[in-house]
Design a protein around this motif. Structure first.
Motif, PDB file in Angstrom:
ATOM      1  N   ILE A   1     -49.429  58.293 -20.068  1.00 28.64           N
ATOM      2  CA  ILE A   1     -49.316  59.740 -20.283  1.00 28.64           C
ATOM      3  C   ILE A   1     -48.244  60.060 -21.335  1.00 28.64           C
ATOM      4  N   SER A   2     -48.245  61.304 -21.736  1.00 26.63           N
ATOM      5  CA  SER A   2     -47.137  61.825 -22.529  1.00 26.63           C
ATOM      6  C   SER A   2     -46.810  63.197 -21.956  1.00 26.63           C
ATOM      7  N   ALA A   3     -45.815  63.216 -21.074  1.00 24.44           N
ATOM      8  CA  ALA A   3     -45.482  64.455 -20.363  1.00 24.44           C
ATOM      9  C   ALA A   3     -45.056  65.549 -21.335  1.00 24.44           C
ATOM     10  N   LYS A   4     -44.312  65.140 -22.334  1.00 21.30           N
ATOM     11  CA  LYS A   4     -43.777  66.107 -23.288  1.00 21.30           C
ATOM     12  C   LYS A   4     -44.889  66.800 -24.057  1.00 21.30           C
ATOM     13  N   ASN A   5     -45.949  66.068 -24.360  1.00 18.72           N
ATOM     14  CA  ASN A   5     -47.084  66.649 -25.074  1.00 18.72           C
ATOM     15  C   ASN A   5     -48.112  67.263 -24.136  1.00 18.72           C
TER      16      ASN A   5
ATOM     17  N   SER B   1     -33.640  57.189 -14.281  1.00 20.61           N
ATOM     18  CA  SER B   1     -33.265  58.417 -14.969  1.00 20.61           C
ATOM     19  C   SER B   1     -33.677  58.308 -16.443  1.00 20.61           C
ATOM     20  N   ASN B   2     -33.997  59.443 -17.006  1.00 23.83           N
ATOM     21  CA  ASN B   2     -34.355  59.568 -18.418  1.00 23.83           C
ATOM     22  C   ASN B   2     -35.769  59.089 -18.791  1.00 23.83           C
ATOM     23  N   VAL B   3     -36.592  58.783 -17.788  1.00 28.73           N
ATOM     24  CA  VAL B   3     -37.969  58.372 -18.109  1.00 28.73           C
ATOM     25  C   VAL B   3     -38.873  59.577 -18.366  1.00 28.73           C
ATOM     26  N   GLY B   4     -38.368  60.775 -18.028  1.00 25.66           N
ATOM     27  CA  GLY B   4     -39.154  61.990 -18.255  1.00 25.66           C
ATOM     28  C   GLY B   4     -39.699  62.593 -16.963  1.00 25.66           C
ATOM     29  N   LYS B   5     -39.018  62.309 -15.854  1.00 25.94           N
ATOM     30  CA  LYS B   5     -39.465  62.832 -14.561  1.00 25.94           C
ATOM     31  C   LYS B   5     -39.433  64.365 -14.505  1.00 25.94           C
ATOM     32  N   SER B   6     -38.362  64.951 -15.008  1.00 25.91           N
ATOM     33  CA  SER B   6     -38.261  66.418 -14.976  1.00 25.91           C
ATOM     34  C   SER B   6     -39.329  67.051 -15.855  1.00 25.91           C
ATOM     35  N   THR B   7     -39.558  66.438 -17.000  1.00 30.71           N
ATOM     36  CA  THR B   7     -40.584  66.944 -17.907  1.00 30.71           C
ATOM     37  C   THR B   7     -41.952  66.875 -17.232  1.00 30.71           C
ATOM     38  N   LEU B   8     -42.202  65.785 -16.552  1.00 29.34           N
ATOM     39  CA  LEU B   8     -43.476  65.612 -15.859  1.00 29.34           C
ATOM     40  C   LEU B   8     -43.615  66.609 -14.708  1.00 29.34           C
TER      41      LEU B   8
ATOM     42  N   ASP C   1     -34.279  71.650 -14.638  1.00 32.51           N
ATOM     43  CA  ASP C   1     -33.101  71.369 -15.435  1.00 32.51           C
ATOM     44  C   ASP C   1     -33.238  69.976 -16.029  1.00 32.51           C
ATOM     45  N   THR C   2     -33.563  69.898 -17.309  1.00 37.46           N
ATOM     46  CA  THR C   2     -33.567  68.580 -17.949  1.00 37.46           C
ATOM     47  C   THR C   2     -32.269  68.432 -18.723  1.00 37.46           C
ATOM     48  N   GLY C   3     -31.828  67.243 -18.819  1.00 32.10           N
ATOM     49  CA  GLY C   3     -30.619  66.979 -19.587  1.00 32.10           C
ATOM     50  C   GLY C   3     -29.335  67.397 -18.906  1.00 32.10           C
TER      51      GLY C   3
ATOM     52  N   VAL D   1     -47.094  55.771 -16.984  1.00 31.05           N
ATOM     53  CA  VAL D   1     -46.412  55.179 -18.142  1.00 31.05           C
ATOM     54  C   VAL D   1     -46.225  56.288 -19.162  1.00 31.05           C
ATOM     55  N   ASN D   2     -45.030  56.851 -19.178  1.00 29.95           N
ATOM     56  CA  ASN D   2     -44.759  58.055 -19.973  1.00 29.95           C
ATOM     57  C   ASN D   2     -44.316  57.698 -21.403  1.00 29.95           C
ATOM     58  N   LYS D   3     -44.227  58.713 -22.219  1.00 30.61           N
ATOM     59  CA  LYS D   3     -43.791  58.605 -23.623  1.00 30.61           C
ATOM     60  C   LYS D   3     -44.728  57.717 -24.438  1.00 30.61           C
ATOM     61  N   MET D   4     -46.010  57.703 -24.066  1.00 32.10           N
ATOM     62  CA  MET D   4     -46.968  56.877 -24.801  1.00 32.10           C
ATOM     63  C   MET D   4     -47.139  57.362 -26.240  1.00 32.10           C
ATOM     64  N   ASP D   5     -46.728  58.598 -26.506  1.00 32.28           N
ATOM     65  CA  ASP D   5     -46.762  59.084 -27.905  1.00 32.28           C
ATOM     66  C   ASP D   5     -45.852  58.255 -28.806  1.00 32.28           C
ATOM     67  N   LYS D   6     -44.893  57.548 -28.214  1.00 32.91           N
ATOM     68  CA  LYS D   6     -43.975  56.733 -29.017  1.00 32.91           C
ATOM     69  C   LYS D   6     -44.397  55.270 -29.093  1.00 32.91           C
ATOM     70  N   VAL D   7     -45.546  54.945 -28.459  1.00 34.75           N
ATOM     71  CA  VAL D   7     -45.983  53.546 -28.406  1.00 34.75           C
ATOM     72  C   VAL D   7     -47.159  53.319 -29.350  1.00 34.75           C
TER      73      VAL D   7
HETATM   74  P1  GDP Z   1     -35.581  62.515 -16.373  1.00 31.52           P
HETATM   75  O1  GDP Z   1     -34.151  62.109 -16.435  1.00 31.52           O
HETATM   76  O2  GDP Z   1     -36.436  61.388 -15.923  1.00 31.52           O
HETATM   77  O3  GDP Z   1     -35.822  63.756 -15.591  1.00 31.52           O
HETATM   78  O4  GDP Z   1     -36.036  62.761 -17.888  1.00 31.52           O
HETATM   79  P2  GDP Z   1     -36.261  64.129 -18.701  1.00 31.52           P
HETATM   80  O5  GDP Z   1     -37.477  64.833 -18.250  1.00 31.52           O
HETATM   81  O6  GDP Z   1     -34.987  64.894 -18.715  1.00 31.52           O
HETATM   82  O7  GDP Z   1     -36.566  63.510 -20.143  1.00 31.52           O
HETATM   83  C1  GDP Z   1     -35.657  62.636 -20.788  1.00 31.52           C
HETATM   84  C2  GDP Z   1     -35.884  62.693 -22.296  1.00 31.52           C
HETATM   85  O8  GDP Z   1     -37.174  62.154 -22.596  1.00 31.52           O
HETATM   86  C3  GDP Z   1     -35.897  64.123 -22.827  1.00 31.52           C
HETATM   87  O9  GDP Z   1     -35.286  64.090 -24.105  1.00 31.52           O
HETATM   88  C4  GDP Z   1     -37.373  64.445 -22.948  1.00 31.52           C
HETATM   89  O10 GDP Z   1     -37.645  65.392 -23.948  1.00 31.52           O
HETATM   90  C5  GDP Z   1     -37.940  63.089 -23.328  1.00 31.52           C
HETATM   91  N1  GDP Z   1     -39.354  62.955 -22.932  1.00 31.52           N
HETATM   92  C6  GDP Z   1     -39.914  63.244 -21.745  1.00 31.52           C
HETATM   93  N2  GDP Z   1     -41.239  63.006 -21.756  1.00 31.52           N
HETATM   94  C7  GDP Z   1     -41.531  62.535 -22.988  1.00 31.52           C
HETATM   95  C8  GDP Z   1     -42.750  62.110 -23.630  1.00 31.52           C
HETATM   96  O11 GDP Z   1     -43.847  62.121 -23.077  1.00 31.52           O
HETATM   97  N3  GDP Z   1     -42.639  61.684 -24.919  1.00 31.52           N
HETATM   98  C9  GDP Z   1     -41.454  61.676 -25.592  1.00 31.52           C
HETATM   99  N4  GDP Z   1     -41.462  61.243 -26.851  1.00 31.52           N
HETATM  100  N5  GDP Z   1     -40.306  62.072 -25.023  1.00 31.52           N
HETATM  101  C10 GDP Z   1     -40.329  62.504 -23.742  1.00 31.52           C
END
Ligand code: GDP
Length: 193
Positions: free
Chosen positions: A167-171, A10-17, A27-29, A131-137
């Motif tokens: 990847i960076s799902a958010k971006n 959880s919280n790795v960004g699955k919903s965002t992806l 529904d994220t969060g 490998v998500n959130k690479m924008d933070k790495v």
């Molecule tokens: P889930 O629990 O795996 O479904 O995760 P969410 O999609 O709800 O994302 C969890 C948190 O990570 C949220 O605050 C997102 O905005 C953030 N997040 C998701 N993808 C990325 C990304 O690529 N980069 C960054 N910096 N944050 C991300």
């Protein structure tokens, strides 16, 4: 029906992806651990469904028994549908994955992500690690090499572009994943001919 399965803590960004991949909004969060059943969605141009499996691992406010139950359900689902699952996408948080794996590595302990990766491969399911959130790495190559090492893949990671997709799902930067998954899908279609 042919399917792509999405798994991850959880919280790795699955919903965002999922939102990026399908164009649907999710529904994220929300309350973690609530989605216990797999969700199915059509995946755009490709003729496949994508299955979002519930997030697993530590979730604040979720009791350990419930956590174990979620994991058991995921394992059962994958075992049952392994034949239909053409590709699995294991989503990890590039920012924290190495720390989490190392914290949970020990003589009696296999970290969830490593366990899941090997479990999927043992089931014969081609697995891509997104490998998500690479924008933070910052130290990108080093981080990805470390991840390969932890997964038992000989670095450098560039040798594993069929398996490791930064990847960076958010971006919306998910091209490496799209390409890798598409390659796997087409490979399998060819095998079926
Ligand atoms: P889930 O629990 O795996 O479904 O995760 P969410 O999609 O709800 O994302 C969890 C948190 O990570 C949220 O605050 C997102 O905005 C953030 N997040 C998701 N993808 C990325 C990304 O690529 N980069 C960054 N910096 N944050 C991300």
């Amino acid at each position: 029906e042919a399917e792509v399965a999405l798994v991850g803590r959880s919280n790795v960004g699955k919903s965002t992806l999922m939102r990026e991949l399908t164009g649907h909004s999710f529904d994220t969060g929300g309350k973690p651990g609530v989605t216990r059943e797999p969700n199915h969605y059509d995946w755009g141009p490709e003729d496949f469904v994508i299955t979002d499996l519930p997030g697993f691992g530590f979730m604040s406010g979720v009791h350990e028994d419930h956590r174990e139950q979620i994991k058991t359900n995921i394992v059962r689902y994958l075992e049952e549908y392994a034949e239909h699952v053409l590709v699995a996408i294991l989503v990890v948080d590039g920012k924290s994955v190495i720390d989490i794996i190392d914290r949970h590595s020990g003589p009696d302990e296999i970290p969830y992500d490593v366990e899941m990766f090997h479990f999927l491969r043992d089931l014969g399911i081609p697995t891509v690690v997104a490998v998500n959130k690479m924008d933070k790495v910052d130290d990108r190559d080093e981080r990805l090499d470390d991840l390969c090492d932890r997964l038992g893949l000989l670095p450098p990671w560039k040798q594993w572009q069929e398996t490791i997709a930064p990847i960076s799902a958010k971006n919306g930067t998910i091209d490496p994943l799209n390409e890798t998954v598409r390659d796997h899908l087409h490979e399998q279609k060819r095998d079926d001919l």
